[in-house]
Write a protein that holds these residues in place. Structure first.
Motif, PDB file in Angstrom:
ATOM      1  N   ILE A  69      -3.099   7.239   3.538  1.00  0.00           N
ATOM      2  CA  ILE A  69      -3.772   8.480   3.955  1.00  0.00           C
ATOM      3  C   ILE A  69      -5.272   8.356   3.708  1.00  0.00           C
ATOM      4  CG2 ILE A  69      -4.050  10.944   3.448  1.00  0.00           C
ATOM      5  CD1 ILE A  69      -0.972  10.954   2.829  1.00  0.00           C
ATOM      6  N   GLU A  70      -5.641   7.900   2.516  1.00  0.00           N
ATOM      7  CA  GLU A  70      -7.065   7.777   2.173  1.00  0.00           C
ATOM      8  C   GLU A  70      -7.769   6.755   3.049  1.00  0.00           C
ATOM      9  OE1 GLU A  70      -6.977   7.182  -2.067  1.00  0.00           O
ATOM     10  OE2 GLU A  70      -6.444   9.288  -2.417  1.00  0.00           O
ATOM     11  N   GLN A  71      -7.070   5.705   3.437  1.00  0.00           N
ATOM     12  CA  GLN A  71      -7.651   4.707   4.333  1.00  0.00           C
ATOM     13  C   GLN A  71      -7.994   5.351   5.680  1.00  0.00           C
ATOM     14  OE1 GLN A  71      -5.059   1.505   5.655  1.00  0.00           O
ATOM     15  NE2 GLN A  71      -6.773   0.073   5.569  1.00  0.00           N
ATOM     16  N   GLN A  72      -7.082   6.174   6.199  1.00  0.00           N
ATOM     17  CA  GLN A  72      -7.367   6.860   7.467  1.00  0.00           C
ATOM     18  C   GLN A  72      -8.487   7.878   7.283  1.00  0.00           C
ATOM     19  OE1 GLN A  72      -4.135   8.362   9.814  1.00  0.00           O
ATOM     20  NE2 GLN A  72      -2.882   6.540   9.470  1.00  0.00           N
ATOM     21  N   GLN A  73      -8.505   8.551   6.134  1.00  0.00           N
ATOM     22  CA  GLN A  73      -9.544   9.554   5.894  1.00  0.00           C
ATOM     23  C   GLN A  73     -10.941   8.936   5.856  1.00  0.00           C
ATOM     24  OE1 GLN A  73      -7.771  11.393   2.345  1.00  0.00           O
ATOM     25  NE2 GLN A  73      -7.827  13.346   3.443  1.00  0.00           N
ATOM     26  N   MET A 122       0.860  -1.173   0.000  1.00  0.00           N
ATOM     27  CA  MET A 122       0.000   0.000   0.000  1.00  0.00           C
ATOM     28  C   MET A 122       0.906   1.235   0.000  1.00  0.00           C
ATOM     29  SD  MET A 122      -2.954   1.078   2.817  1.00  0.00           S
ATOM     30  CE  MET A 122      -3.693  -0.526   2.767  1.00  0.00           C
ATOM     31  N   ASP A 123       0.660   2.165  -0.928  1.00  0.00           N
ATOM     32  CA  ASP A 123       1.495   3.370  -0.964  1.00  0.00           C
ATOM     33  C   ASP A 123       0.961   4.416   0.017  1.00  0.00           C
ATOM     34  OD1 ASP A 123      -0.565   4.892  -2.151  1.00  0.00           O
ATOM     35  OD2 ASP A 123       0.330   4.892  -4.130  1.00  0.00           O
ATOM     36  N   VAL A 124       1.704   5.496   0.173  1.00  0.00           N
ATOM     37  CA  VAL A 124       1.376   6.517   1.172  1.00  0.00           C
ATOM     38  C   VAL A 124       0.009   7.146   0.916  1.00  0.00           C
ATOM     39  CG1 VAL A 124       2.529   8.453   0.022  1.00  0.00           C
ATOM     40  CG2 VAL A 124       2.295   8.452   2.508  1.00  0.00           C
ATOM     41  N   ALA A 178     -11.058  18.533  10.557  1.00  0.00           N
ATOM     42  CA  ALA A 178      -9.664  18.983  10.666  1.00  0.00           C
ATOM     43  C   ALA A 178      -8.661  17.859  10.379  1.00  0.00           C
ATOM     44  CB  ALA A 178      -9.418  19.620  12.036  1.00  0.00           C
ATOM     45  N   PRO A 179      -8.805  16.654  10.958  1.00  0.00           N
ATOM     46  CA  PRO A 179      -7.836  15.601  10.636  1.00  0.00           C
ATOM     47  C   PRO A 179      -7.905  15.167   9.172  1.00  0.00           C
ATOM     48  CG  PRO A 179      -9.075  15.024  12.605  1.00  0.00           C
ATOM     49  CD  PRO A 179      -9.716  16.244  12.019  1.00  0.00           C
ATOM     50  N   TRP A 180      -9.097  15.185   8.578  1.00  0.00           N
ATOM     51  CA  TRP A 180      -9.256  14.826   7.172  1.00  0.00           C
ATOM     52  C   TRP A 180      -8.495  15.816   6.294  1.00  0.00           C
ATOM     53  CZ3 TRP A 180     -11.160  16.834   2.633  1.00  0.00           C
ATOM     54  CH2 TRP A 180     -11.470  15.934   1.613  1.00  0.00           C
TER      55      TRP A 180
END
Length: 107
Positions: free
Chosen positions: A7-11, A1-3, A19-21
């Motif tokens: 990021i999108e997985q956490q979003q 999985m690339d960066v 704010a975190p998104w």
């Protein structure tokens, strides 16, 4: 999985435009630099290095600089906080063509 996928997985677990998104969106721009992408990718796998964790530092800055009920963190300050959190180098300003700076460039 690339960066970007990390990021999108956490979003996906966050409310869009929270704010975190938004930290994730700014981090995607920073990760256009392959060196930064590599560092962030490794950090996102570690506990305490997620988007929400990073955003807490931006909120702390906002709270410290609050005026009445208003707080604002300029994008460049937020980027600096994000870069410090993930241990990323400061953004380099590319040299003008030919490597010379002309005062005319600033007029």
């Amino acid at each position: 999985m690339d960066v970007f996928e990390k990021i999108e997985q956490q979003q996906k677990a966050l409310k869009e435009n929270s704010a975190p998104w938004v930290v994730g969106e700014q981090l995607k721009e920073i990760c256009a630099d392959p060196h930064c992408a590599e560092l962030v990718s490794a950090d996102l796998d570690r506990k305490g290095m997620g988007l929400a964790d990073c955003e807490k530092n931006i909120k702390a800055y906002a709270d410290k600089h609050k005026t009445g009920n208003f707080a604002y963190v300029p994008p460049k300050v937020a980027e600096k906080i994000i870069r410090e959190f993930y241990g990323l180098p400061e953004q380099e300003i590319p040299a003008p063509a030919g490597g010379f700076v002309s005062l005319e460039d600033y007029i």
